[in-house]
Design an enzyme around this catalytic site. Structure first.
Site, mmCIF file in Angstrom:
data_model
loop_
_atom_site.group_PDB
_atom_site.id
_atom_site.type_symbol
_atom_site.label_atom_id
_atom_site.label_comp_id
_atom_site.label_asym_id
_atom_site.label_seq_id
_atom_site.Cartn_x
_atom_site.Cartn_y
_atom_site.Cartn_z
ATOM 1 N N ASP A 265 -40.387 -11.207 -55.473
ATOM 2 C CA ASP A 265 -41.689 -11.894 -55.556
ATOM 3 C C ASP A 265 -42.768 -11.295 -54.660
ATOM 4 O O ASP A 265 -43.920 -11.279 -55.036
ATOM 5 C CB ASP A 265 -41.505 -13.381 -55.208
ATOM 6 C CG ASP A 265 -42.662 -14.250 -55.682
ATOM 7 O OD1 ASP A 265 -43.056 -14.116 -56.857
ATOM 8 O OD2 ASP A 265 -43.192 -15.039 -54.880
ATOM 9 N N ASN B 3 -41.524 -25.293 -65.229
ATOM 10 C CA ASN B 3 -41.636 -24.593 -63.944
ATOM 11 C C ASN B 3 -40.586 -25.107 -62.950
ATOM 12 O O ASN B 3 -40.793 -25.051 -61.742
ATOM 13 C CB ASN B 3 -43.048 -24.735 -63.366
ATOM 14 C CG ASN B 3 -43.298 -23.783 -62.202
ATOM 15 O OD1 ASN B 3 -42.903 -22.616 -62.247
ATOM 16 N ND2 ASN B 3 -43.930 -24.270 -61.148
ATOM 17 N N GLY C 119 -44.684 -23.729 -53.962
ATOM 18 C CA GLY C 119 -45.776 -22.796 -53.702
ATOM 19 C C GLY C 119 -46.902 -23.405 -52.869
ATOM 20 O O GLY C 119 -47.655 -22.681 -52.218
ATOM 21 N N CYS D 107 -43.767 -14.210 -65.296
ATOM 22 C CA CYS D 107 -43.868 -13.125 -66.286
ATOM 23 C C CYS D 107 -42.738 -12.109 -66.131
ATOM 24 O O CYS D 107 -42.810 -11.024 -66.695
ATOM 25 C CB CYS D 107 -45.216 -12.440 -66.178
ATOM 26 S SG CYS D 107 -46.547 -13.472 -66.806
ATOM 27 N N TYR E 25 -44.640 -29.544 -53.701
ATOM 28 C CA TYR E 25 -44.174 -28.456 -54.572
ATOM 29 C C TYR E 25 -44.138 -27.119 -53.813
ATOM 30 O O TYR E 25 -45.101 -26.747 -53.137
ATOM 31 C CB TYR E 25 -45.058 -28.315 -55.827
ATOM 32 C CG TYR E 25 -44.712 -27.031 -56.553
ATOM 33 C CD1 TYR E 25 -43.524 -26.933 -57.277
ATOM 34 C CD2 TYR E 25 -45.503 -25.886 -56.431
ATOM 35 C CE1 TYR E 25 -43.147 -25.735 -57.864
ATOM 36 C CE2 TYR E 25 -45.134 -24.689 -57.015
ATOM 37 C CZ TYR E 25 -43.956 -24.624 -57.729
ATOM 38 O OH TYR E 25 -43.570 -23.439 -58.296
ATOM 39 N N HIS F 10 -47.901 -9.239 -54.668
ATOM 40 C CA HIS F 10 -47.062 -10.135 -55.479
ATOM 41 C C HIS F 10 -46.159 -9.252 -56.349
ATOM 42 O O HIS F 10 -46.376 -9.139 -57.552
ATOM 43 C CB HIS F 10 -47.982 -11.019 -56.330
ATOM 44 C CG HIS F 10 -47.289 -12.154 -57.020
ATOM 45 N ND1 HIS F 10 -47.801 -12.755 -58.147
ATOM 46 C CD2 HIS F 10 -46.144 -12.822 -56.736
ATOM 47 C CE1 HIS F 10 -46.994 -13.736 -58.531
ATOM 48 N NE2 HIS F 10 -45.994 -13.795 -57.698
ATOM 49 N N ARG G 196 -37.401 -24.916 -60.611
ATOM 50 C CA ARG G 196 -37.100 -23.747 -59.772
ATOM 51 C C ARG G 196 -35.748 -23.876 -59.079
ATOM 52 O O ARG G 196 -35.246 -24.984 -58.868
ATOM 53 C CB ARG G 196 -38.175 -23.622 -58.684
ATOM 54 C CG ARG G 196 -39.586 -23.388 -59.215
ATOM 55 C CD ARG G 196 -39.981 -21.940 -59.125
ATOM 56 N NE ARG G 196 -41.166 -21.621 -59.941
ATOM 57 C CZ ARG G 196 -41.643 -20.388 -60.047
ATOM 58 N NH1 ARG G 196 -41.086 -19.386 -59.413
ATOM 59 N NH2 ARG G 196 -42.690 -20.141 -60.815
ATOM 60 N N LYS H 116 -46.376 -18.001 -50.448
ATOM 61 C CA LYS H 116 -47.657 -17.557 -50.993
ATOM 62 C C LYS H 116 -48.780 -17.667 -49.961
ATOM 63 O O LYS H 116 -49.667 -16.812 -49.900
ATOM 64 C CB LYS H 116 -48.007 -18.360 -52.253
ATOM 65 C CG LYS H 116 -47.000 -18.172 -53.381
ATOM 66 C CD LYS H 116 -46.896 -16.730 -53.794
ATOM 67 C CE LYS H 116 -45.650 -16.365 -54.551
ATOM 68 N NZ LYS H 116 -45.625 -16.564 -55.970
ATOM 69 N N SER I 140 -47.226 -14.762 -62.199
ATOM 70 C CA SER I 140 -46.215 -15.805 -62.069
ATOM 71 C C SER I 140 -45.563 -16.094 -63.416
ATOM 72 O O SER I 140 -46.244 -16.216 -64.433
ATOM 73 C CB SER I 140 -46.862 -17.077 -61.529
ATOM 74 O OG SER I 140 -47.450 -16.798 -60.282
ATOM 75 N N ARG J 130 -48.085 -24.828 -58.507
ATOM 76 C CA ARG J 130 -49.170 -24.618 -57.551
ATOM 77 C C ARG J 130 -50.456 -25.232 -58.065
ATOM 78 O O ARG J 130 -50.794 -25.108 -59.236
ATOM 79 C CB ARG J 130 -49.388 -23.125 -57.300
ATOM 80 C CG ARG J 130 -48.393 -22.502 -56.338
ATOM 81 C CD ARG J 130 -48.630 -21.035 -56.135
ATOM 82 N NE ARG J 130 -48.321 -20.285 -57.337
ATOM 83 C CZ ARG J 130 -49.216 -19.860 -58.218
ATOM 84 N NH1 ARG J 130 -50.514 -20.076 -58.016
ATOM 85 N NH2 ARG J 130 -48.842 -19.214 -59.286
HETATM 86 P P1 GTP Z 1 -42.687 -16.263 -60.361
HETATM 87 O O1 GTP Z 1 -41.464 -16.710 -59.623
HETATM 88 O O2 GTP Z 1 -43.484 -17.420 -60.889
HETATM 89 O O3 GTP Z 1 -43.548 -15.326 -59.593
HETATM 90 O O4 GTP Z 1 -42.203 -15.584 -61.723
HETATM 91 P P2 GTP Z 1 -41.454 -14.230 -62.118
HETATM 92 O O5 GTP Z 1 -42.469 -13.177 -62.389
HETATM 93 O O6 GTP Z 1 -40.378 -13.917 -61.148
HETATM 94 O O7 GTP Z 1 -40.848 -14.627 -63.540
HETATM 95 P P3 GTP Z 1 -39.342 -14.716 -64.059
HETATM 96 O O8 GTP Z 1 -38.599 -13.433 -63.910
HETATM 97 O O9 GTP Z 1 -38.723 -15.920 -63.475
HETATM 98 O O10 GTP Z 1 -39.570 -14.932 -65.627
HETATM 99 C C1 GTP Z 1 -40.216 -16.054 -66.124
HETATM 100 C C2 GTP Z 1 -40.040 -16.216 -67.602
HETATM 101 O O11 GTP Z 1 -40.235 -15.002 -68.301
HETATM 102 C C3 GTP Z 1 -38.650 -16.716 -67.954
HETATM 103 O O12 GTP Z 1 -38.780 -17.764 -68.893
HETATM 104 C C4 GTP Z 1 -37.984 -15.512 -68.566
HETATM 105 O O13 GTP Z 1 -37.031 -15.906 -69.494
HETATM 106 C C5 GTP Z 1 -39.147 -14.748 -69.180
HETATM 107 N N1 GTP Z 1 -38.886 -13.299 -69.196
HETATM 108 C C6 GTP Z 1 -38.549 -12.530 -68.142
HETATM 109 N N2 GTP Z 1 -38.369 -11.236 -68.500
HETATM 110 C C7 GTP Z 1 -38.597 -11.185 -69.827
HETATM 111 C C8 GTP Z 1 -38.572 -10.126 -70.792
HETATM 112 O O14 GTP Z 1 -38.305 -8.960 -70.498
HETATM 113 N N3 GTP Z 1 -38.872 -10.454 -72.085
HETATM 114 C C9 GTP Z 1 -39.179 -11.738 -72.441
HETATM 115 N N4 GTP Z 1 -39.464 -11.980 -73.710
HETATM 116 N N5 GTP Z 1 -39.210 -12.762 -71.562
HETATM 117 C C10 GTP Z 1 -38.930 -12.502 -70.272
HETATM 118 C C1 SPV Z 2 -45.360 -18.149 -58.383
HETATM 119 O O1 SPV Z 2 -45.922 -19.125 -58.922
HETATM 120 O O2 SPV Z 2 -45.810 -16.986 -58.462
HETATM 121 C C2 SPV Z 2 -44.095 -18.341 -57.656
HETATM 122 C C3 SPV Z 2 -43.651 -19.701 -57.394
HETATM 123 O O3 SPV Z 2 -43.480 -17.377 -57.244
HETATM 124 S S1 SPV Z 2 -44.512 -20.433 -56.069
HETATM 125 O O4 SPV Z 2 -43.848 -20.051 -54.831
HETATM 126 O O5 SPV Z 2 -44.429 -21.867 -56.272
HETATM 127 O O6 SPV Z 2 -45.878 -19.990 -56.040
HETATM 128 MN MN MN Z 3 -44.507 -15.470 -57.661
#
Ligand code: GTP
Ligand code: SPV
Ligand code: MN
Length: 614
Positions: free
Chosen positions: A297, A393, A219, A270, A217, A246, A395, A226, A268, A89
């Site tokens: 999400d 990033n 997002g 996390c 892209y 979110h 996806r 979003k 994001s 984004r």
């Molecule tokens: P968006 O789609 O961007 O909103 O992200 P999200 O919050 O859904 O994040 P996602 O679950 O895809 O996790 C992103 C990153 O965090 C990945 O690289 C995971 O491996 C890492 N991750 C997720 N959960 C954990 C955890 O409990 N511990 C650690 N150390 N890393 C984590």
């Molecule tokens: C985020 O960045 O929080 C996402 C991916 O979930 S996007 O839809 O590209 O914003």
């Molecule tokens: Mn997100």
């Protein structure tokens, strides 16, 4: 194909393929106006059928927008590569366009609607020449649900249409639901020339419109996600007294068979997708826990007649982070993306399958990287660092129903009742593994003062700590001072308030190693959270809220190094007092618009920290 000549305001002509879908004059009029500006060679109304999907996929394969993957190993899966500068984004090019700047607030980039339309028109003018303009009717939320909102996205990207099919309810049924007077969000997107210097993502809450130009892209261009379901929806939610957040939504089936639902906001990249799909670790699985994924999400939440908070996931698919996904971290995600998935910016192996950093398989001897260049594991950049095969990033876009843990209540119009709200952040220091707010208003303060390290999901310096209230900094479509006020107000409207918690899976030791194993093990913390909601275990009071007594966290089958749990739960008063200064600076940006209750919480926390120090 049935070709039908349409009226053209610019004197140009184009054709439309499915005249039976042109149902409503108000939709047609807007489509005509946008087409006159963008000048596509033709217009195609998307009906959402499978025949249409096959036709569009074939076209995308011809133009190179999609690359076919090994259909034996990955049925229905395709690969897409974005431009190198179009991989996340673009928050600095994202604007809230309101008549008064104060309505957008210091948390948003602002442009007046007049300036924004003028600038964007110059970019949209003729931007679709030689391309098809697709008309994509979509619904966020189950069609017919009181939660749901309808949008129509006009786009010149086949990739966008194919993604929207997965991410939202899309096609003719949506137009049927709209009706001749129906209100819908007018979403306009053009790739134009994919030039970052000619890119804008504009939101017009006063017109219920979104204009996005110059990007391909997710997002920035899947406008239901979003842009509509968070930025525009947050404005509607404040007006209509609900919450657009979110957040993931997770059902925890307990050993007694009851399912409790929690909603969790993490910034994001996390851990929302991972938490939403988690598999119980062995010890807890034996006890009888099962996890049901409702969303990963976005959550839309309303107060129902029973005085409780009810939530739906308005999406139909996952647009998830690929790197790090493997059978240990997230087996459900891995199964989800084994079919009918569009991969964006991952590596291609010689056998037509995909690979990424953190995959189960060892690095392939050779592959094609996310930019289409030859790659091998020993490749180094000029600084001597390993070259990544996949973008951090990168996806996947995958249907919700592919997920083995998908909840049977996903399609229910009234959603699921929320027992706890969890705020989480990525912080190497300061924030304990978990703590509980003293009450709703304190919980709102915890959400409002969240800070997290920057990830690859947005442009900028990785690792830098920034304040990201409720994980909504990039997504709140109005002044966050008013948003905090709205959260306080929602608490007052709830007869049964969910308890509010804060988690941090990312605290590190002196060597920078994560202290907590995370992923499935996070259920141990969620179990404590639910026990607190039922008031079954006491919390240990600290100045920042309640932390667990370590003996109340079930650690069956998990051995942490000696002293790790103490470090994970530690509340360092001096660090927190320093944090309060940063929070004060953050709050001061909002001036007198910030609700008094936020300052009261702030001052009360300072007093608690100072008293504890004595
Ligand atoms: P968006 O789609 O961007 O909103 O992200 P999200 O919050 O859904 O994040 P996602 O679950 O895809 O996790 C992103 C990153 O965090 C990945 O690289 C995971 O491996 C890492 N991750 C997720 N959960 C954990 C955890 O409990 N511990 C650690 N150390 N890393 C984590
Ligand atoms: C985020 O960045 O929080 C996402 C991916 O979930 S996007 O839809 O590209 O914003
Ligand atoms: Mn997100």
């Amino acid at each position: 194909m049935n070709l039908n000549r349409a009226v053209d305001l610019s004197g140009q002509s184009w054709h439309t393929n499915t005249p039976k879908m042109i149902k409503y004059a108000h939709v047609q009029k807007w489509v005509d106006e946008m087409a006159a500006m963008c000048q596509p060679s033709d217009i195609s109304w998307c009906d959402g059928s499978e025949a249409e999907q096959r036709r569009l996929t074939a076209k995308a394969l011809r133009t190179g927008e999609l690359i076919e993957l090994n259909q034996k190993k990955l049925p229905g899966c395709y690969l897409h590569r974005t431009a190198a500068n179009d991989v996340a984004r673009s928050e600095h090019l994202t604007y809230i366009c309101t008549s008064f700047q104060g309505d957008a607030g210091p948390n948003n980039n602002w442009m007046s609607p007049r300036d924004a339309y003028r600038k964007a028109r110059a970019l949209f003018n003729g931007a679709m020449k030689g391309r098809t303009m697709y008309v994509v009717p979509f619904a966020m939320g189950p069609i017919g649900s009181p939660f749901s909102k309808i949008g129509i996205e006009l786009t010149d990207s086949t990739y966008v249409v194919l993604n929207m099919r997965i991410m939202a309810r899309m096609g003719e049924t949506v137009l049927d639901a709209l009706g001749p007077q129906g209100e819908f969000t007018r979403c306009l997107h053009s790739k134009a020339d994919l030039d970052m210097n000619r890119r804008l993502i504009l939101h017009f809450p006063e017109d219920n419109a979104i204009w996005s130009v110059g990007s391909g892209y997710g997002g920035n261009v899947l406008l239901g996600k979003k842009c509509l379901a968070l930025r525009i929806a947050s404005v509607l939610a404040q007006r209509e007294k609900w919450l657009a957040e979110h957040m993931l939504i997770l059902g925890i089936e307990e050993p007694n068979g009851h399912i409790q639902y929690v909603a969790a906001a993490l910034p994001s990249a996390c851990g929302k997708t991972n938490l939403a799909m988690l598999l119980p670790p062995e010890g807890l699985e034996k006890k009888g826990y099962r996890i049901w994924t409702v969303g990963d999400d976005i959550a839309w939440m309303r107060v129902d007649t029973d005085g409780r908070l009810w939530a739906i996931n308005p999406e139909m698919g996952f647009f998830g982070v690929v790197p790090g996904t493997n059978s240990k971290t997230n087996r459900n995600a891995l199964i989800t993306v084994s079919r009918d998935t569009i991969y964006t910016n991952v590596a291609l192996r010689p056998d037509g399958t995909v690979w990424w950093e953190g995959h189960d398989d060892p690095p392939p001897a050779k592959a094609i990287d996310w930019q289409g260049k030859p790659w091998k594991p020993t490749l180094k950049d000029p600084q001597g660092k390993p070259v990544l095969s996949s973008h951090p990033n990168s996806r996947f876009t995958a249907p919700f129903i592919n997920c083995p843990s998908h909840s049977f209540r996903f399609e229910q119009h009234h959603g699921v009742p929320i027992s706890a709200i969890i705020f989480g952040a990525r912080r190497a220091a300061l924030a304990p593994l978990v703590y509980e707010a003293l009450n709703w208003d304190h919980g709102v303060y915890i959400g409002a003062t969240m800070a997290s390290e920057r990830t690859a999901a947005q442009f900028g310096t990785l690792g830098e700590v920034r304040r990201d209230p409720m994980a909504m900094l990039p997504f709140c479509g109005y002044n966050m001072a008013d948003y905090f006020g709205h959260w306080l107000d929602m608490g007052a409207r709830l007869k049964h308030q969910p308890k509010i918690f804060h988690v941090n899976w990312f605290r590190t030791d002196e060597q920078g190693k994560f202290l907590w194993p995370g992923f499935g093990e996070n259920l141990r913390i969620v179990e404590w959270i639910l026990a607190r909601c039922r008031e079954e275990v006491p919390g240990v009071p600290t100045p920042i809220g309640y932390v667990p007594n370590p003996k109340d966290i079930d650690m069956t089958g998990l051995q942490l190094p000696a002293g790790a749990m103490e470090k994970l739960l530690a509340v360092n008063r001096n660090d927190w007092l320093a944090e309060l200064d940063a929070i004060r600076d953050f709050f001061e940006q909002f001036g007198t618009r910030l609700p008094d209750a936020m300052w009261q919480q702030h001052n009360a926390l300072r007093r608690r920290l100072q008293n504890a120090k004595k």
